[in-house]
Design a protein around this motif. Structure first.
Motif, mmCIF file in Angstrom:
data_model
loop_
_atom_site.group_PDB
_atom_site.id
_atom_site.type_symbol
_atom_site.label_atom_id
_atom_site.label_comp_id
_atom_site.label_asym_id
_atom_site.label_seq_id
_atom_site.Cartn_x
_atom_site.Cartn_y
_atom_site.Cartn_z
ATOM 1 N N GLY A 55 113.296 -104.291 -86.163
ATOM 2 C CA GLY A 55 112.718 -103.000 -86.511
ATOM 3 C C GLY A 55 113.648 -101.837 -86.205
ATOM 4 N N SER A 57 113.852 -97.392 -86.100
ATOM 5 C CA SER A 57 113.022 -96.205 -85.926
ATOM 6 C C SER A 57 113.200 -95.256 -87.107
ATOM 7 C CB SER A 57 113.400 -95.494 -84.631
ATOM 8 O OG SER A 57 112.643 -94.316 -84.484
ATOM 9 N N SER A 69 107.111 -99.124 -81.565
ATOM 10 C CA SER A 69 107.741 -100.135 -80.718
ATOM 11 C C SER A 69 107.485 -99.818 -79.248
ATOM 12 C CB SER A 69 109.254 -100.159 -80.976
ATOM 13 O OG SER A 69 109.887 -101.012 -80.064
ATOM 14 N N TYR A 73 112.622 -100.038 -79.899
ATOM 15 C CA TYR A 73 113.465 -100.769 -80.856
ATOM 16 C C TYR A 73 114.737 -101.337 -80.214
ATOM 17 C CZ TYR A 73 110.294 -98.330 -83.929
ATOM 18 O OH TYR A 73 109.156 -97.854 -84.525
ATOM 19 N N SER A 78 113.069 -107.293 -75.934
ATOM 20 C CA SER A 78 111.853 -107.274 -76.726
ATOM 21 C C SER A 78 110.646 -107.636 -75.877
ATOM 22 C CB SER A 78 111.973 -108.232 -77.911
ATOM 23 O OG SER A 78 111.960 -109.561 -77.481
ATOM 24 N N ALA A 120 101.870 -101.130 -81.635
ATOM 25 C CA ALA A 120 103.125 -101.882 -81.586
ATOM 26 C C ALA A 120 102.851 -103.372 -81.738
ATOM 27 C CB ALA A 120 103.844 -101.623 -80.269
ATOM 28 N N GLY A 124 107.650 -105.787 -80.247
ATOM 29 C CA GLY A 124 108.139 -104.418 -80.255
ATOM 30 C C GLY A 124 109.265 -104.217 -81.240
ATOM 31 N N LEU A 125 109.587 -105.244 -82.030
ATOM 32 C CA LEU A 125 110.721 -105.188 -82.951
ATOM 33 C C LEU A 125 110.349 -105.551 -84.382
ATOM 34 C CD1 LEU A 125 113.330 -106.977 -80.668
ATOM 35 C CD2 LEU A 125 113.119 -104.530 -81.085
#
Length: 188
Positions: A55, A57, A69, A73, A78, A120, A124-125
């Motif tokens: 991911g 931003s 995230s 990111y 992660s 999220a 988080g990615l």
């Protein structure tokens, strides 16, 4: 005790050979047969290289926004926030995201906002958003880029990834690829 030491040493040596040498070399060899030789899906745009499966931003009003995230990111660390739906801090954070989204996308009802645009992912990615999360942003982006909303929706349709073999997972859109196509569409 002597009867147990020799088998333990043999088992340890076998595990070291199998798990520290044979298995990693096998995985490396398989990766060499894949596209990009196991280095991930790379996308180059404007002389910068990005990973398509991590991911990014995007917060500008002229781009599709990414999924939030919890690790900013950062692919090196992660993970999710581990805050449950009853955690007051988490609820305030989600409400702030909802308020920001509604302010930047006037005319959208709170009930229309998909969860993936304000919460999220577990890693988080997540590089993807749902089709609904993309469509709900189309009006804002069309206005900011002086494009027709129809053009934005066509772009969304072109970049929608179908479920694996039509069965597994939801339809999704890679935000990085969509935003690069958006730049190309509006000639930026």
């Amino acid at each position: 005790m002597k009867t147990h030491i020799l088998p333990a040493i043999k088992l340890t040596a076998l595990c070291i050979i199998l798990l520290a040498i044979i298995y990693p070399v096998s995985i490396w060899a398989i990766a060499q047969l894949s596209p990009n030789r196991g280095k991930g899906d790379l996308i180059t745009h404007n002389n910068k290289t990005y990973y398509a499966n991590i991911g990014q931003s995007f917060t500008s009003d002229k781009y599709f926004w990414s999924r939030p995230s919890s690790v900013d990111y950062n692919a090196a660390g992660s993970g999710g926030s581990n805050k449950g739906p009853s955690n007051e801090e988490y609820l305030k954070q989600v409400q702030a995201r909802i308020d920001t989204f509604m302010m930047k996308n006037p005319g959208i009802a709170k009930s229309e906002i998909p969860a993936d645009i304000v919460t999220a992912s577990g890693s988080g990615l997540d590089p993807n958003i749902s089709v609904q999360a993309a469509k709900i942003q189309a009006k804002r982006i069309a206005k900011r880029r002086n494009l027709y909303e129809r053009e934005i929706n066509n772009l969304i349709a072109e970049h929608t990834e179908k479920p694996l073999i039509g069965l597994f997972g939801p339809e999704k859109i890679n935000v990085l690829e969509l935003n690069i196509a958006l730049d190309q569409l509006s000639g930026k």
